[in-house]
Design a protein around this motif. Structure first.
Motif, PDB file in Angstrom:
ATOM      1  N   LYS A 178      -2.086  14.513   2.337  1.00 53.17           N
ATOM      2  CA  LYS A 178      -2.574  13.198   1.899  1.00 53.17           C
ATOM      3  C   LYS A 178      -3.778  13.387   0.979  1.00 53.17           C
ATOM      4  N   THR A 179      -3.978  12.428   0.067  1.00 56.84           N
ATOM      5  CA  THR A 179      -5.065  12.558  -0.905  1.00 56.84           C
ATOM      6  C   THR A 179      -6.074  11.425  -0.790  1.00 56.84           C
ATOM      7  N   LEU A 180      -7.253  11.701  -1.308  1.00 52.61           N
ATOM      8  CA  LEU A 180      -8.301  10.683  -1.365  1.00 52.61           C
ATOM      9  C   LEU A 180      -7.844   9.507  -2.222  1.00 52.61           C
ATOM     10  N   GLY A 181      -7.166   9.804  -3.325  1.00 52.67           N
ATOM     11  CA  GLY A 181      -6.651   8.743  -4.196  1.00 52.67           C
ATOM     12  C   GLY A 181      -5.662   7.839  -3.488  1.00 52.67           C
ATOM     13  N   GLY A 182      -4.775   8.432  -2.681  1.00 50.45           N
ATOM     14  CA  GLY A 182      -3.818   7.632  -1.917  1.00 50.45           C
ATOM     15  C   GLY A 182      -4.515   6.710  -0.934  1.00 50.45           C
ATOM     16  N   ALA A 183      -5.547   7.244  -0.257  1.00 49.74           N
ATOM     17  CA  ALA A 183      -6.305   6.425   0.703  1.00 49.74           C
ATOM     18  C   ALA A 183      -7.007   5.273   0.001  1.00 49.74           C
ATOM     19  N   LEU A 184      -7.592   5.544  -1.171  1.00 51.94           N
ATOM     20  CA  LEU A 184      -8.277   4.484  -1.912  1.00 51.94           C
ATOM     21  C   LEU A 184      -7.298   3.415  -2.404  1.00 51.94           C
ATOM     22  N   ILE A 185      -6.111   3.832  -2.800  1.00 52.78           N
ATOM     23  CA  ILE A 185      -5.095   2.859  -3.234  1.00 52.78           C
ATOM     24  C   ILE A 185      -4.681   1.983  -2.054  1.00 52.78           C
ATOM     25  N   VAL A 186      -4.397   2.590  -0.902  1.00 55.83           N
ATOM     26  CA  VAL A 186      -3.994   1.813   0.279  1.00 55.83           C
ATOM     27  C   VAL A 186      -5.099   0.827   0.649  1.00 55.83           C
ATOM     28  N   PHE A 187      -6.351   1.290   0.671  1.00 57.18           N
ATOM     29  CA  PHE A 187      -7.479   0.417   0.986  1.00 57.18           C
ATOM     30  C   PHE A 187      -7.568  -0.744  -0.004  1.00 57.18           C
ATOM     31  N   THR A 188      -7.502  -0.433  -1.300  1.00 51.41           N
ATOM     32  CA  THR A 188      -7.636  -1.460  -2.342  1.00 51.41           C
ATOM     33  C   THR A 188      -6.508  -2.484  -2.266  1.00 51.41           C
ATOM     34  N   ASP A 202       4.649   7.053   9.118  1.00 52.04           N
ATOM     35  CA  ASP A 202       3.788   5.956   8.657  1.00 52.04           C
ATOM     36  C   ASP A 202       4.414   4.591   8.891  1.00 52.04           C
ATOM     37  N   ASN A 203       5.730   4.501   8.950  1.00 52.12           N
ATOM     38  CA  ASN A 203       6.394   3.227   9.216  1.00 52.12           C
ATOM     39  C   ASN A 203       6.084   2.701  10.613  1.00 52.12           C
ATOM     40  N   LEU A 204       5.678   3.592  11.506  1.00 51.78           N
ATOM     41  CA  LEU A 204       5.256   3.191  12.848  1.00 51.78           C
ATOM     42  C   LEU A 204       3.737   3.105  12.947  1.00 51.78           C
ATOM     43  N   LEU A 205       3.076   4.186  12.571  1.00 50.82           N
ATOM     44  CA  LEU A 205       1.642   4.306  12.797  1.00 50.82           C
ATOM     45  C   LEU A 205       0.812   3.262  12.062  1.00 50.82           C
ATOM     46  N   VAL A 206       1.069   3.064  10.783  1.00 51.61           N
ATOM     47  CA  VAL A 206       0.195   2.188   9.993  1.00 51.61           C
ATOM     48  C   VAL A 206       0.312   0.717  10.412  1.00 51.61           C
ATOM     49  N   GLN A 226      -3.551   8.189   6.354  1.00 51.21           N
ATOM     50  CA  GLN A 226      -3.953   9.589   6.221  1.00 51.21           C
ATOM     51  C   GLN A 226      -3.506  10.406   7.438  1.00 51.21           C
ATOM     52  N   LEU A 227      -3.399   9.762   8.589  1.00 52.36           N
ATOM     53  CA  LEU A 227      -3.013  10.455   9.819  1.00 52.36           C
ATOM     54  C   LEU A 227      -1.515  10.437  10.084  1.00 52.36           C
ATOM     55  N   SER A 228      -0.751   9.912   9.155  1.00 54.70           N
ATOM     56  CA  SER A 228       0.683   9.736   9.404  1.00 54.70           C
ATOM     57  C   SER A 228       1.499  11.012   9.245  1.00 54.70           C
ATOM     58  N   PHE A 229       0.855  12.169   9.184  1.00 50.89           N
ATOM     59  CA  PHE A 229       1.600  13.426   9.165  1.00 50.89           C
ATOM     60  C   PHE A 229       2.148  13.737  10.563  1.00 50.89           C
ATOM     61  N   GLY A 231       0.823  -1.209   0.000  1.00 53.59           N
ATOM     62  CA  GLY A 231       0.000   0.000   0.000  1.00 53.59           C
ATOM     63  C   GLY A 231       0.855   1.255   0.000  1.00 53.59           C
ATOM     64  N   ASP A 232       1.912   1.248   0.811  1.00 59.59           N
ATOM     65  CA  ASP A 232       2.824   2.394   0.884  1.00 59.59           C
ATOM     66  C   ASP A 232       3.560   2.604  -0.441  1.00 59.59           C
ATOM     67  N   LEU A 233       3.941   1.508  -1.077  1.00 60.08           N
ATOM     68  CA  LEU A 233       4.647   1.611  -2.363  1.00 60.08           C
ATOM     69  C   LEU A 233       3.755   2.180  -3.464  1.00 60.08           C
ATOM     70  N   LEU A 234       2.475   1.828  -3.435  1.00 59.28           N
ATOM     71  CA  LEU A 234       1.582   2.210  -4.535  1.00 59.28           C
ATOM     72  C   LEU A 234       0.725   3.438  -4.250  1.00 59.28           C
ATOM     73  N   ALA A 235       0.691   3.907  -3.011  1.00 58.66           N
ATOM     74  CA  ALA A 235      -0.128   5.070  -2.661  1.00 58.66           C
ATOM     75  C   ALA A 235       0.177   6.307  -3.516  1.00 58.66           C
TER      76      ALA A 235
END
Length: 188
Positions: free
Chosen positions: A121-131, A172-176, A165-168, A101-105
């Motif tokens: 962060k973008t809606l597209g990135g969130a949808l890619i991670v989810f998918t 993200d390497n910790l949070l996700v 999305q909250l990794s600001f 997900g991180d690679l393709l976001a």
């Protein structure tokens, strides 16, 4: 940077190895790599010239690592904790979903729905991670026969996308991976 992405993809070896070799072997290798990465970070903080040299190597470093642990150390720490302390099916799913997900976001951010969602962060990135997380979960359920429920896959995918999305505020390497593993362990 392509080199960082290759290293992140290589990190898939750790969760996948749990399916084929004893966990103790994977955890020992992971712990040794974590010690090496953390030691390098400590040394570069103590030796400012080394830190400056490291930061000029843009293929392997990021500016935010100037005064903070590298993404490598944070990833290895998260991988070690998730693979060591969470059930195998959650650990394998969470780490593979995070890695891919991180690679393709960025595809979502740059091409597919580049609509700002939270901070940069973008809606597209969130949808890619989810998918990607759903695809990983379906793959693991069917081909690797991990006992993941469909609900766990969807909740994990949603958690990963939201936490990304909250990794600001937290890397993200910790949070996700840690957050997703905790959420899945509490709910399933």
């Amino acid at each position: 940077a392509p080199f960082r992405k290759i290293l992140k993809m290589a990190g898939a070896i750790f969760p996948l190895s749990l399916l084929f070799v004893p966990a103790a072997v994977t955890l020992k290798v992971l712990f040794i790599l974590l010690l090496v990465a953390a030691s390098f970070d400590i040394i570069r903080f103590v030796v400012p010239r080394l830190n400056a040299k490291y930061l000029t190597m843009r293929k392997i470093s990021k500016g935010k690592e100037r005064k903070f642990l590298s993404g490598y150390t944070l990833f290895l720490f998260s991988a070690f904790v998730v693979l060591r302390y969470f059930p195998e099916e959650i650990a394998v799913f969470v780490m593979l979903a995070f890695i891919f997900g991180d690679l393709l976001a960025p595809i979502g951010k740059d091409i597919f729905l580049p609509i700002k969602f939270i901070k940069d962060k973008t809606l597209g990135g969130a949808l890619i991670v989810f998918t990607i997380a759903v695809i990983v979960g379906v793959f693991l359920r069917s081909l690797a026969s991990l006992p993941l429920s469909v609900n766990a896959v969807f909740v994990g995918a949603l958690a990963a996308a939201l936490l990304d999305q909250l990794s600001f505020a937290v890397d993200d390497n910790l949070l996700v991976p840690l957050g997703t593993a905790v959420i899945l362990s509490l709910l399933f």
